[in-house]
Design a protein around this motif. Structure first.
Motif, PDB file in Angstrom:
ATOM      1  N   PHE A  83       2.984  -7.366  -0.554  1.00  0.00           N
ATOM      2  CA  PHE A  83       2.996  -8.814  -0.392  1.00  0.00           C
ATOM      3  C   PHE A  83       3.262  -9.110   1.082  1.00  0.00           C
ATOM      4  O   PHE A  83       4.321  -8.778   1.600  1.00  0.00           O
ATOM      5  CB  PHE A  83       4.094  -9.447  -1.246  1.00  0.00           C
ATOM      6  CG  PHE A  83       3.911  -9.248  -2.720  1.00  0.00           C
ATOM      7  CD1 PHE A  83       3.172 -10.156  -3.466  1.00  0.00           C
ATOM      8  CD2 PHE A  83       4.482  -8.163  -3.372  1.00  0.00           C
ATOM      9  CE1 PHE A  83       3.009  -9.992  -4.839  1.00  0.00           C
ATOM     10  CE2 PHE A  83       4.325  -7.992  -4.742  1.00  0.00           C
ATOM     11  CZ  PHE A  83       3.582  -8.903  -5.467  1.00  0.00           C
ATOM     12  N   ARG A  84       2.313  -9.728   1.747  1.00  0.00           N
ATOM     13  CA  ARG A  84       2.459 -10.040   3.171  1.00  0.00           C
ATOM     14  C   ARG A  84       3.007 -11.454   3.344  1.00  0.00           C
ATOM     15  O   ARG A  84       2.697 -12.345   2.566  1.00  0.00           O
ATOM     16  CB  ARG A  84       1.119  -9.902   3.888  1.00  0.00           C
ATOM     17  CG  ARG A  84       0.586  -8.474   3.860  1.00  0.00           C
ATOM     18  CD  ARG A  84      -0.757  -8.314   4.543  1.00  0.00           C
ATOM     19  NE  ARG A  84      -1.725  -9.271   4.035  1.00  0.00           N
ATOM     20  CZ  ARG A  84      -2.477 -10.078   4.797  1.00  0.00           C
ATOM     21  NH1 ARG A  84      -2.380 -10.031   6.114  1.00  0.00           N
ATOM     22  NH2 ARG A  84      -3.326 -10.918   4.255  1.00  0.00           N
ATOM     23  N   PHE A  85       3.806 -11.631   4.392  1.00  0.00           N
ATOM     24  CA  PHE A  85       4.371 -12.944   4.692  1.00  0.00           C
ATOM     25  C   PHE A  85       4.532 -13.110   6.190  1.00  0.00           C
ATOM     26  O   PHE A  85       4.496 -12.134   6.947  1.00  0.00           O
ATOM     27  CB  PHE A  85       5.701 -13.157   3.965  1.00  0.00           C
ATOM     28  CG  PHE A  85       6.784 -12.186   4.343  1.00  0.00           C
ATOM     29  CD1 PHE A  85       7.674 -12.458   5.363  1.00  0.00           C
ATOM     30  CD2 PHE A  85       6.903 -10.976   3.667  1.00  0.00           C
ATOM     31  CE1 PHE A  85       8.683 -11.570   5.701  1.00  0.00           C
ATOM     32  CE2 PHE A  85       7.906 -10.068   3.997  1.00  0.00           C
ATOM     33  CZ  PHE A  85       8.793 -10.371   5.018  1.00  0.00           C
ATOM     34  N   LYS A  86       4.694 -14.366   6.593  1.00  0.00           N
ATOM     35  CA  LYS A  86       4.834 -14.684   8.013  1.00  0.00           C
ATOM     36  C   LYS A  86       5.975 -15.669   8.213  1.00  0.00           C
ATOM     37  O   LYS A  86       6.141 -16.604   7.420  1.00  0.00           O
ATOM     38  CB  LYS A  86       3.528 -15.305   8.537  1.00  0.00           C
ATOM     39  CG  LYS A  86       3.550 -15.634  10.007  1.00  0.00           C
ATOM     40  CD  LYS A  86       2.200 -16.159  10.472  1.00  0.00           C
ATOM     41  CE  LYS A  86       2.226 -16.423  11.965  1.00  0.00           C
ATOM     42  NZ  LYS A  86       0.903 -16.848  12.461  1.00  0.00           N
ATOM     43  N   ASN A  87       6.739 -15.468   9.279  1.00  0.00           N
ATOM     44  CA  ASN A  87       7.771 -16.421   9.669  1.00  0.00           C
ATOM     45  C   ASN A  87       7.058 -17.533  10.442  1.00  0.00           C
ATOM     46  O   ASN A  87       6.633 -17.341  11.573  1.00  0.00           O
ATOM     47  CB  ASN A  87       8.831 -15.756  10.543  1.00  0.00           C
ATOM     48  CG  ASN A  87       9.921 -16.725  10.972  1.00  0.00           C
ATOM     49  OD1 ASN A  87       9.805 -17.937  10.811  1.00  0.00           O
ATOM     50  ND2 ASN A  87      10.989 -16.178  11.538  1.00  0.00           N
ATOM     51  N   THR A  88       6.933 -18.704   9.826  1.00  0.00           N
ATOM     52  CA  THR A  88       6.224 -19.825  10.446  1.00  0.00           C
ATOM     53  C   THR A  88       7.174 -20.829  11.080  1.00  0.00           C
ATOM     54  O   THR A  88       6.738 -21.904  11.514  1.00  0.00           O
ATOM     55  CB  THR A  88       5.337 -20.537   9.392  1.00  0.00           C
ATOM     56  OG1 THR A  88       6.146 -20.919   8.282  1.00  0.00           O
ATOM     57  CG2 THR A  88       4.210 -19.637   8.925  1.00  0.00           C
TER      58      THR A  88
ATOM     59  N   GLU B 299       6.000  -7.366   5.559  1.00  0.00           N
ATOM     60  CA  GLU B 299       5.585  -7.185   4.167  1.00  0.00           C
ATOM     61  C   GLU B 299       6.719  -6.692   3.297  1.00  0.00           C
ATOM     62  O   GLU B 299       7.673  -6.061   3.764  1.00  0.00           O
ATOM     63  CB  GLU B 299       4.395  -6.243   4.072  1.00  0.00           C
ATOM     64  CG  GLU B 299       4.602  -4.891   4.683  1.00  0.00           C
ATOM     65  CD  GLU B 299       3.327  -4.067   4.764  1.00  0.00           C
ATOM     66  OE1 GLU B 299       3.438  -2.841   4.564  1.00  0.00           O
ATOM     67  OE2 GLU B 299       2.260  -4.616   5.032  1.00  0.00           O
ATOM     68  N   LEU B 300       6.586  -7.028   2.030  1.00  0.00           N
ATOM     69  CA  LEU B 300       7.464  -6.564   0.973  1.00  0.00           C
ATOM     70  C   LEU B 300       6.577  -5.715   0.066  1.00  0.00           C
ATOM     71  O   LEU B 300       5.479  -6.152  -0.281  1.00  0.00           O
ATOM     72  CB  LEU B 300       8.026  -7.771   0.222  1.00  0.00           C
ATOM     73  CG  LEU B 300       8.913  -7.542  -0.988  1.00  0.00           C
ATOM     74  CD1 LEU B 300       9.856  -8.719  -1.145  1.00  0.00           C
ATOM     75  CD2 LEU B 300       8.139  -7.330  -2.254  1.00  0.00           C
ATOM     76  N   THR B 301       7.011  -4.516  -0.263  1.00  0.00           N
ATOM     77  CA  THR B 301       6.228  -3.676  -1.170  1.00  0.00           C
ATOM     78  C   THR B 301       6.957  -3.563  -2.501  1.00  0.00           C
ATOM     79  O   THR B 301       8.185  -3.694  -2.573  1.00  0.00           O
ATOM     80  CB  THR B 301       5.974  -2.266  -0.599  1.00  0.00           C
ATOM     81  OG1 THR B 301       7.231  -1.631  -0.365  1.00  0.00           O
ATOM     82  CG2 THR B 301       5.170  -2.329   0.683  1.00  0.00           C
ATOM     83  N   ALA B 302       6.180  -3.349  -3.550  1.00  0.00           N
ATOM     84  CA  ALA B 302       6.755  -3.195  -4.883  1.00  0.00           C
ATOM     85  C   ALA B 302       6.014  -2.079  -5.592  1.00  0.00           C
ATOM     86  O   ALA B 302       4.782  -2.075  -5.651  1.00  0.00           O
ATOM     87  CB  ALA B 302       6.635  -4.488  -5.663  1.00  0.00           C
ATOM     88  N   ASN B 303       6.764  -1.124  -6.117  1.00  0.00           N
ATOM     89  CA  ASN B 303       6.180  -0.027  -6.883  1.00  0.00           C
ATOM     90  C   ASN B 303       6.346  -0.370  -8.360  1.00  0.00           C
ATOM     91  O   ASN B 303       7.464  -0.457  -8.856  1.00  0.00           O
ATOM     92  CB  ASN B 303       6.877   1.281  -6.528  1.00  0.00           C
ATOM     93  CG  ASN B 303       6.106   2.487  -7.010  1.00  0.00           C
ATOM     94  OD1 ASN B 303       5.076   2.361  -7.660  1.00  0.00           O
ATOM     95  ND2 ASN B 303       6.610   3.661  -6.687  1.00  0.00           N
ATOM     96  N   PHE B 304       5.217  -0.593  -9.047  1.00  0.00           N
ATOM     97  CA  PHE B 304       5.234  -0.947 -10.461  1.00  0.00           C
ATOM     98  C   PHE B 304       4.952   0.300 -11.290  1.00  0.00           C
ATOM     99  O   PHE B 304       3.980   1.008 -11.040  1.00  0.00           O
ATOM    100  CB  PHE B 304       4.174  -2.018 -10.763  1.00  0.00           C
ATOM    101  CG  PHE B 304       3.971  -2.248 -12.231  1.00  0.00           C
ATOM    102  CD1 PHE B 304       4.895  -2.963 -12.974  1.00  0.00           C
ATOM    103  CD2 PHE B 304       2.874  -1.711 -12.887  1.00  0.00           C
ATOM    104  CE1 PHE B 304       4.721  -3.158 -14.335  1.00  0.00           C
ATOM    105  CE2 PHE B 304       2.681  -1.895 -14.245  1.00  0.00           C
ATOM    106  CZ  PHE B 304       3.612  -2.616 -14.968  1.00  0.00           C
ATOM    107  N   HIS B 305       5.806   0.576 -12.273  1.00  0.00           N
ATOM    108  CA  HIS B 305       5.666   1.726 -13.173  1.00  0.00           C
ATOM    109  C   HIS B 305       5.249   1.210 -14.545  1.00  0.00           C
ATOM    110  O   HIS B 305       5.901   0.346 -15.121  1.00  0.00           O
ATOM    111  CB  HIS B 305       6.997   2.481 -13.287  1.00  0.00           C
ATOM    112  CG  HIS B 305       7.541   2.924 -11.970  1.00  0.00           C
ATOM    113  ND1 HIS B 305       7.110   4.054 -11.333  1.00  0.00           N
ATOM    114  CD2 HIS B 305       8.464   2.364 -11.165  1.00  0.00           C
ATOM    115  CE1 HIS B 305       7.747   4.174 -10.188  1.00  0.00           C
ATOM    116  NE2 HIS B 305       8.586   3.160 -10.064  1.00  0.00           N
TER     117      HIS B 305
END
Length: 130
Positions: free
Chosen positions: A45-50, A83-89
């Protein structure tokens, strides 16, 4: 927000409301398509400090233990992307998946933000489903 008290800078930023910033989630919904039961998938999940102040993610809480998030512990400066990453099992999950991640940040456009993970799990013959 550096300190000698052992307090995380993100915690201090969370209570410093006059210096809140804004965040833009570039892709807050991820659809991983179809995966086989037992597989895992890594989502970004990508994000930006605006805004005009440093951005901190102070807490990231998935809706279940099947999702393990990783996020930057430090400041994201104005104009920067991260970015925030998430590992889904998929083990123990139903055929159709709809999971969420609640992100808490020092942002004036909402202190909490909801990210979404969607997809399907193929429990073909030979897959236990348990």
């Amino acid at each position: 927000y550096a300190n000698d008290l052992g307090i995380k800078p993100a915690t201090i930023a969370q209570i410093d409301t006059p210096h809140y910033t804004t965040i833009e989630w570039i892709d807050p919904v991820k659809d991983f398509g179809t995966i086989l039961y037992g597989d895992s998938v890594l989502l970004t999940f990508r994000f930006k400090n605006t805004g005009i102040h440093p951005l901190f993610l102070s807490a990231v809480s998935p809706s279940c233990g099947c999702t393990v998030p990783h996020y930057p512990p430090g400041a994201i400066m104005p104009g920067e992307e991260s970015e925030l990453t998430a590992n889904f099992h998929s083990v123990g999950q139903a055929d159709t998946v709809h999971k969420t991640i609640l992100v808490t940040s020092n942002t004036s456009n909402g202190v909490t933000h909801l990210l979404t993970i969607e997809g399907r799990i193929d429990k073909s013959p030979g897959q236990s489903g348990k």
